[in-house]
Write a protein that holds these residues in place. Structure first.
Motif, PDB file in Angstrom:
ATOM      1  N   PHE A  78      -5.203  15.134   3.437  1.00 50.79           N
ATOM      2  CA  PHE A  78      -6.239  15.085   4.460  1.00 50.79           C
ATOM      3  C   PHE A  78      -7.089  16.345   4.347  1.00 50.79           C
ATOM      4  N   GLU A  79      -8.380  16.196   4.536  1.00 48.75           N
ATOM      5  CA  GLU A  79      -9.277  17.350   4.632  1.00 48.75           C
ATOM      6  C   GLU A  79      -9.627  17.512   6.102  1.00 48.75           C
ATOM      7  N   TYR A  80      -9.263  18.643   6.656  1.00 52.41           N
ATOM      8  CA  TYR A  80      -9.519  18.892   8.068  1.00 52.41           C
ATOM      9  C   TYR A  80     -10.880  19.546   8.238  1.00 52.41           C
ATOM     10  N   HIS A  81     -11.588  19.099   9.255  1.00 56.62           N
ATOM     11  CA  HIS A  81     -12.891  19.652   9.619  1.00 56.62           C
ATOM     12  C   HIS A  81     -12.772  20.110  11.069  1.00 56.62           C
ATOM     13  N   GLY A  82     -12.216  21.287  11.241  1.00 54.22           N
ATOM     14  CA  GLY A  82     -11.871  21.763  12.567  1.00 54.22           C
ATOM     15  C   GLY A  82     -10.521  21.183  12.962  1.00 54.22           C
ATOM     16  N   PRO A  83     -10.057  21.477  14.155  1.00 55.44           N
ATOM     17  CA  PRO A  83      -8.717  21.030  14.554  1.00 55.44           C
ATOM     18  C   PRO A  83      -8.616  19.553  14.920  1.00 55.44           C
ATOM     19  N   ASP A  84      -9.746  18.898  15.166  1.00 56.53           N
ATOM     20  CA  ASP A  84      -9.701  17.545  15.705  1.00 56.53           C
ATOM     21  C   ASP A  84     -10.409  16.488  14.876  1.00 56.53           C
ATOM     22  N   GLN A  85     -10.761  16.810  13.642  1.00 57.23           N
ATOM     23  CA  GLN A  85     -11.374  15.827  12.749  1.00 57.23           C
ATOM     24  C   GLN A  85     -10.788  16.010  11.357  1.00 57.23           C
ATOM     25  N   ALA A  86     -10.600  14.869  10.684  1.00 51.52           N
ATOM     26  CA  ALA A  86     -10.064  14.909   9.328  1.00 51.52           C
ATOM     27  C   ALA A  86     -10.552  13.686   8.574  1.00 51.52           C
ATOM     28  N   ALA A  87     -10.490  13.770   7.262  1.00 51.83           N
ATOM     29  CA  ALA A  87     -10.881  12.642   6.417  1.00 51.83           C
ATOM     30  C   ALA A  87      -9.975  12.622   5.196  1.00 51.83           C
ATOM     31  N   ARG A  88      -9.916  11.437   4.582  1.00 53.96           N
ATOM     32  CA  ARG A  88      -9.135  11.297   3.355  1.00 53.96           C
ATOM     33  C   ARG A  88      -9.778  10.217   2.510  1.00 53.96           C
ATOM     34  N   VAL A  89      -9.851  10.489   1.201  1.00 54.40           N
ATOM     35  CA  VAL A  89     -10.286   9.501   0.219  1.00 54.40           C
ATOM     36  C   VAL A  89      -9.101   9.316  -0.714  1.00 54.40           C
ATOM     37  N   GLY A  90      -8.685   8.077  -0.907  1.00 58.77           N
ATOM     38  CA  GLY A  90      -7.534   7.863  -1.766  1.00 58.77           C
ATOM     39  C   GLY A  90      -7.379   6.413  -2.158  1.00 58.77           C
ATOM     40  N   THR A  91      -6.363   6.171  -2.961  1.00 57.54           N
ATOM     41  CA  THR A  91      -6.068   4.829  -3.442  1.00 57.54           C
ATOM     42  C   THR A  91      -4.648   4.463  -3.022  1.00 57.54           C
ATOM     43  N   PHE A  92      -4.465   3.206  -2.633  1.00 61.29           N
ATOM     44  CA  PHE A  92      -3.128   2.724  -2.302  1.00 61.29           C
ATOM     45  C   PHE A  92      -2.969   1.295  -2.793  1.00 61.29           C
ATOM     46  N   GLU A  93      -1.728   0.823  -2.823  1.00 56.76           N
ATOM     47  CA  GLU A  93      -1.448  -0.568  -3.162  1.00 56.76           C
ATOM     48  C   GLU A  93      -0.836  -1.254  -1.958  1.00 56.76           C
ATOM     49  N   SER A  94      -1.228  -2.500  -1.760  1.00 56.59           N
ATOM     50  CA  SER A  94      -0.713  -3.310  -0.672  1.00 56.59           C
ATOM     51  C   SER A  94      -0.194  -4.620  -1.255  1.00 56.59           C
ATOM     52  N   THR A  95       1.036  -4.969  -0.901  1.00 54.83           N
ATOM     53  CA  THR A  95       1.634  -6.216  -1.360  1.00 54.83           C
ATOM     54  C   THR A  95       1.757  -7.155  -0.171  1.00 54.83           C
ATOM     55  N   MET A  96       1.210  -8.364  -0.318  1.00 55.07           N
ATOM     56  CA  MET A  96       1.169  -9.333   0.766  1.00 55.07           C
ATOM     57  C   MET A  96       1.695 -10.679   0.283  1.00 55.07           C
ATOM     58  N   THR A  97       2.133 -11.494   1.233  1.00 54.54           N
ATOM     59  CA  THR A  97       2.550 -12.858   0.939  1.00 54.54           C
ATOM     60  C   THR A  97       1.640 -13.818   1.698  1.00 54.54           C
ATOM     61  N   VAL A  98       1.147 -14.834   1.002  1.00 58.44           N
ATOM     62  CA  VAL A  98       0.347 -15.876   1.637  1.00 58.44           C
ATOM     63  C   VAL A  98       1.329 -16.779   2.384  1.00 58.44           C
ATOM     64  N   LYS A  99       1.191 -16.873   3.694  1.00 61.00           N
ATOM     65  CA  LYS A  99       2.152 -17.621   4.506  1.00 61.00           C
ATOM     66  C   LYS A  99       2.248 -19.088   4.097  1.00 61.00           C
ATOM     67  N   ALA A 100       1.129 -19.716   3.788  1.00 53.77           N
ATOM     68  CA  ALA A 100       1.115 -21.157   3.501  1.00 53.77           C
ATOM     69  C   ALA A 100       1.777 -21.517   2.178  1.00 53.77           C
ATOM     70  N   THR A 101       1.731 -20.608   1.194  1.00 51.41           N
ATOM     71  CA  THR A 101       2.199 -20.956  -0.149  1.00 51.41           C
ATOM     72  C   THR A 101       3.340 -20.094  -0.663  1.00 51.41           C
ATOM     73  N   GLY A 102       3.549 -18.922  -0.064  1.00 49.18           N
ATOM     74  CA  GLY A 102       4.552 -17.992  -0.559  1.00 49.18           C
ATOM     75  C   GLY A 102       4.067 -17.142  -1.718  1.00 49.18           C
ATOM     76  N   GLU A 103       2.823 -17.353  -2.156  1.00 51.17           N
ATOM     77  CA  GLU A 103       2.249 -16.563  -3.244  1.00 51.17           C
ATOM     78  C   GLU A 103       2.187 -15.096  -2.813  1.00 51.17           C
ATOM     79  N   ARG A 104       2.516 -14.203  -3.748  1.00 53.20           N
ATOM     80  CA  ARG A 104       2.459 -12.769  -3.469  1.00 53.20           C
ATOM     81  C   ARG A 104       1.238 -12.165  -4.154  1.00 53.20           C
ATOM     82  N   LEU A 105       0.513 -11.372  -3.412  1.00 53.93           N
ATOM     83  CA  LEU A 105      -0.675 -10.692  -3.906  1.00 53.93           C
ATOM     84  C   LEU A 105      -0.431  -9.191  -3.859  1.00 53.93           C
ATOM     85  N   THR A 106      -0.834  -8.509  -4.916  1.00 53.24           N
ATOM     86  CA  THR A 106      -0.813  -7.051  -4.913  1.00 53.24           C
ATOM     87  C   THR A 106      -2.253  -6.586  -5.090  1.00 53.24           C
ATOM     88  N   MET A 107      -2.707  -5.816  -4.120  1.00 54.71           N
ATOM     89  CA  MET A 107      -4.075  -5.316  -4.144  1.00 54.71           C
ATOM     90  C   MET A 107      -4.065  -3.807  -4.352  1.00 54.71           C
TER      91      MET A 107
END
Length: 145
Positions: A78-107
Motif C-alpha cells: 500500500f502507498e499511504y498518502h497521509g494517515p487516512d488515505q492509501a492506494a495499491r496497484v497490483g495483480t491477483f488471481e481469482s478462482t470461481m465456480t459457475v453454479k449452473a455448470t460446475g465449470e471453474r474459471l481462473t481470472m
C-alpha cells in the motif's frame, strides 16, 4: 454494520472472507457510500457502478451466478498518502465456480484500489477498479460440464 477494518493489512483477509461466504451486503460495508467500482474484461463484460447500493446489487448479481473459491492478494504494498488515505496497484488471481455448470474459471486481474479511513468506519474503498487480463476455464469436476 459489521466490525470496521482498523488495519489496512487486514483488509484483504476480511474482503476474501466475505467474498467466499457470499456476503454481498458485508462486502458493501467495505465501500464508502459514494464509492466507485469499475470492472473491464470479466465474465459480465465492463461495468461501472457508483454508490454502495449499486455496488451491493452488482456483487449480489455476480454471486447468484458464481461462487468464489479462492483469491490471492496483490503483492504490491500500500502507498499511504497521509494517515487516512492509501492506494495499491497490483495483480491477483481469482478462482470461481459457475453454479449452473460446475465449470471453474481462473481470472488474472490487474487492480487499482483507493482507500480512505474514518474513525467510525475504519478503512473502506473509495474507488476499486479491476481489469481482467486473462481467463482460463476448466471443466466441472467429474467432466459434467
Amino acid at each position: 454494520m459489521g466490525t470496521p477494518v482498523r488495519s489496512l493489512d487486514d483488509f484483504s483477509a476480511v474482503y476474501l472472507d466475505r467474498l467466499k461466504s457470499g456476503d454481498a451486503g458485508g462486502l458493501g460495508e467495505l465501500y464508502v457510500e459514494s464509492a466507485v467500482l469499475t470492472t473491464t474484461g470479466g465474465p459480465f463484460g465492463s461495468s461501472w457502478v457508483v454508490g454502495r447500493d449499486q455496488i451491493v446489487a452488482m456483487i449480489a448479481e455476480a454471486m447468484a451466478t458464481y461462487t468464489v473459491d479462492d483469491q490471492t492478494v496483490p503483492a504490491a504494498p500500500f502507498e499511504y498518502h497521509g494517515p487516512d488515505q492509501a492506494a495499491r496497484v497490483g495483480t491477483f488471481e481469482s478462482t470461481m465456480t459457475v453454479k449452473a455448470t460446475g465449470e471453474r474459471l481462473t481470472m488474472t486481474v490487474s487492480a487499482f484500489e483507493v482507500f480512505g479511513r474514518t474513525t467510525d468506519q475504519g478503512w473502506q474503498y473509495l474507488a476499486d477498479h479491476s481489469t481482467v487480463t486473462s481467463i482460463t476455464s476448466n471443466p466441472a469436476v467429474g467432466g459434467s460440464a
